[in-house]
Design a protein around this motif. Structure first.
Motif, PDB file in Angstrom:
ATOM      1  N   LYS A  79       0.833  -1.207   0.000  1.00 20.47           N
ATOM      2  CA  LYS A  79       0.000   0.000   0.000  1.00 20.47           C
ATOM      3  C   LYS A  79       0.863   1.252   0.000  1.00 20.47           C
ATOM      4  O   LYS A  79       0.557   2.225  -0.713  1.00 20.47           O
ATOM      5  N   SER A 111       1.995   1.773  -3.330  1.00 22.49           N
ATOM      6  CA  SER A 111       0.883   1.899  -4.265  1.00 22.49           C
ATOM      7  C   SER A 111       0.951   0.834  -5.361  1.00 22.49           C
ATOM      8  O   SER A 111       0.718   1.107  -6.535  1.00 22.49           O
ATOM      9  N   ASP A 157       0.069  -3.542  -6.274  1.00 22.00           N
ATOM     10  CA  ASP A 157      -0.839  -4.642  -5.994  1.00 22.00           C
ATOM     11  C   ASP A 157      -0.143  -5.684  -5.115  1.00 22.00           C
ATOM     12  O   ASP A 157       0.865  -6.251  -5.513  1.00 22.00           O
ATOM     13  N   SER A 204      -3.297   1.117 -10.994  1.00 17.74           N
ATOM     14  CA  SER A 204      -4.488   0.770 -11.755  1.00 17.74           C
ATOM     15  C   SER A 204      -4.848   1.881 -12.728  1.00 17.74           C
ATOM     16  O   SER A 204      -4.683   3.053 -12.456  1.00 17.74           O
ATOM     17  N   SER A 216     -10.885   3.078  -6.914  1.00 18.72           N
ATOM     18  CA  SER A 216     -10.166   3.376  -5.676  1.00 18.72           C
ATOM     19  C   SER A 216     -10.723   2.550  -4.519  1.00 18.72           C
ATOM     20  O   SER A 216      -9.982   2.138  -3.622  1.00 18.72           O
ATOM     21  N   ARG A 250      -9.150  -0.885  -4.662  1.00 21.51           N
ATOM     22  CA  ARG A 250      -7.759  -0.837  -4.213  1.00 21.51           C
ATOM     23  C   ARG A 250      -7.688  -0.848  -2.691  1.00 21.51           C
ATOM     24  O   ARG A 250      -6.905  -1.588  -2.096  1.00 21.51           O
ATOM     25  N   TRP A 300      -5.959  -3.735  -0.309  1.00 19.08           N
ATOM     26  CA  TRP A 300      -4.856  -3.377   0.588  1.00 19.08           C
ATOM     27  C   TRP A 300      -5.181  -3.656   2.057  1.00 19.08           C
ATOM     28  O   TRP A 300      -4.325  -4.066   2.828  1.00 19.08           O
ATOM     29  N   THR A 355      -6.686  -9.991  -6.539  1.00 17.52           N
ATOM     30  CA  THR A 355      -7.089  -8.632  -6.903  1.00 17.52           C
ATOM     31  C   THR A 355      -8.055  -8.644  -8.081  1.00 17.52           C
ATOM     32  O   THR A 355      -9.091  -7.973  -8.060  1.00 17.52           O
TER      33      THR A 355
END
Length: 408
Positions: free
Chosen positions: A182, A185, A187, A224, A231, A234, A238, A275
């Motif tokens: 995270k 930023s 995956d 992404s 968002s 994501r 995370w 993901t």
């Protein structure tokens, strides 16, 4: 001579019936900032195979085969993360912590072939099936998902063994690894084997050697693109433990009306990273109570490659984008994924880079079950001039540039 003139046009038509997959300029497919940087470059020529560009990304961390321009910004941002992790691993503080770190109980393993470049080369052949009924692998996936000889715990364990997963399972470590991803930023379930292993190495030292990762900052390019993840998705990926994420996804798929067998088949298809699976689940949930969502679950379970798994999730995201403005009355997945409006208009969404007029494209255009007074095939990339012309002649509107921005 008369006979020659009579038959020559027919021969010419036969020889030129379909287009070959072209080799395109990278600059025609992606923004300049994604093609060259201080530590990386992308080969200027990009072959196209089964609707996706095959980019070759070269960097200090290795050579990567990247299928599709939607995946390119992800891989480029991952290089930035790798740069940061490499720099951190050379610091005096890290080396001291590494000396104090406990030995890992099990070496991390990414569930993908040992050579990611060669694996990537082998995948696109299955990509073309997105526009057709996908049968390959359906029986074996369903069989694995419904094996009565396995306990629920064994089935749950198999569900976690997918591309991008890791085998180290120590209380607290997995959370440390997600937190590190995270901050970068990126995956946490990336299918980039190089990054996945480096995340595990650094996170293990941070976890068992008491090394702080506060100096890590997010890279410039988010992991992404518009049609890859929202968002909200994501944040869920995370912040949610993988076991909880799997249970949540299973509930979301079941809520579509799909059978228990169909849900288990999709959950057992290891071509979906956690993901990608979450992205698909949230996309179907966000469509609301539209008829036919269970057909997409069944179709998605048959994905024969990572490329197709990503395309399925992207297509559902495109359906959702359209649905917010012009709601669908029904969605279905006869191969491809389809949305039908309340007025009967049909939409086929596909996050692909380039569509030439191939034999497969011609078969798709003439499929009787896709008949409608108004029908559109909507892609993120572009059509060849010939494909546009032929699709129009077959009664289709060819719409380009969905979601993803054109090269800048």
């Amino acid at each position: 001579m008369a006979l020659g003139l009579l038959f020559a046009p027919a021969v010419a038509r036969a020889q030129g019936a379909y287009e070959a997959q072209p080799v395109l300029k990278a600059s025609d497919l992606a923004a300049a900032r994604l093609l060259k940087g201080p530590t990386f470059s992308v080969d200027p020529k990009v072959p196209t195979a089964h609707y996706l560009g095959e980019f070759t990304l070269r960097s200090e961390h290795g050579r990567f085969a990247v299928h599709g321009r939607d995946l390119l910004p992800i891989r480029v941002s991952e290089l930035g993360a790798l740069d940061q992790l490499a720099s951190m691993s050379k610091s005096e503080e890290f080396l001291k912590a590494a000396g104090n770190a406990a030995a890992r109980p099990v070496k991390a393993v990414v569930d993908i072939a040992s050579s990611p470049v060669e694996t990537a080369k082998a995948m696109p052949a299955a990509m073309g099936r997105f526009f057709e009924r996908m049968e390959l692998g359906a029986k074996s996936v369903a069989s694995a998902a419904t094996d009565s000889g396995k306990s629920s715990e064994e089935k749950a364990a198999e569900t976690t063994k997918r591309v991008g997963s890791i085998s180290v399972d120590v209380l607290g470590f997995e959370q440390e690894r997600r937190a590190l991803a995270k901050r970068l930023s990126v995956d946490p379930y990336t299918t980039n084997a190089v990054l996945s292993e480096k995340l595990t190495d650094i996170a293990w030292v941070a976890f068992s050697g008491r090394f702080g990762v506060g100096a890590v900052t997010a890279v410039v390019v988010p992991f992404s693109s518009v049609l890859t993840l929202t968002s909200a998705t994501r944040d869920i990926v995370w912040d949610t433990p993988p076991g909880d994420l799997i249970v949540q996804n299973q509930k979301r798929f079941a809520a579509t009306g799909a059978t228990e067998e169909q849900v288990r088949a999709l959950m057992a298809n290891t071509w979906y990273s956690l993901t990608t699976l979450t992205h698909l689940a949230i996309g179907l949930e966000s469509l609301g109570p539209v008829r036919g969502r269970e057909q997409i679950v069944a179709f998605a379970s048959r994905a024969p490659s990572e490329d197709v798994a990503r395309i399925v999730g992207g297509a559902v995201a495109m359906l959702l984008e359209h649905h917010k403005k012009a709601p669908f009355a029904q969605v279905s997945a006869p191969g491809p994924i389809v949305g039908r409006g309340r007025d009967g208009a049909l939409l086929v969404p596909a996050p692909v880079d380039y569509v030439a007029w191939t034999e497969r494209a011609a078969r798709f255009a003439r499929r009787p079950e896709l008949a409608a007074k108004s029908r559109t095939v909507w892609i993120t990339g572009t059509f060849s001039p010939r494909a546009k012309k032929e699709l129009a002649a077959a009664g289709w509107t060819a719409r380009e540039g969905a979601g993803a921005a054109s090269p800048r």
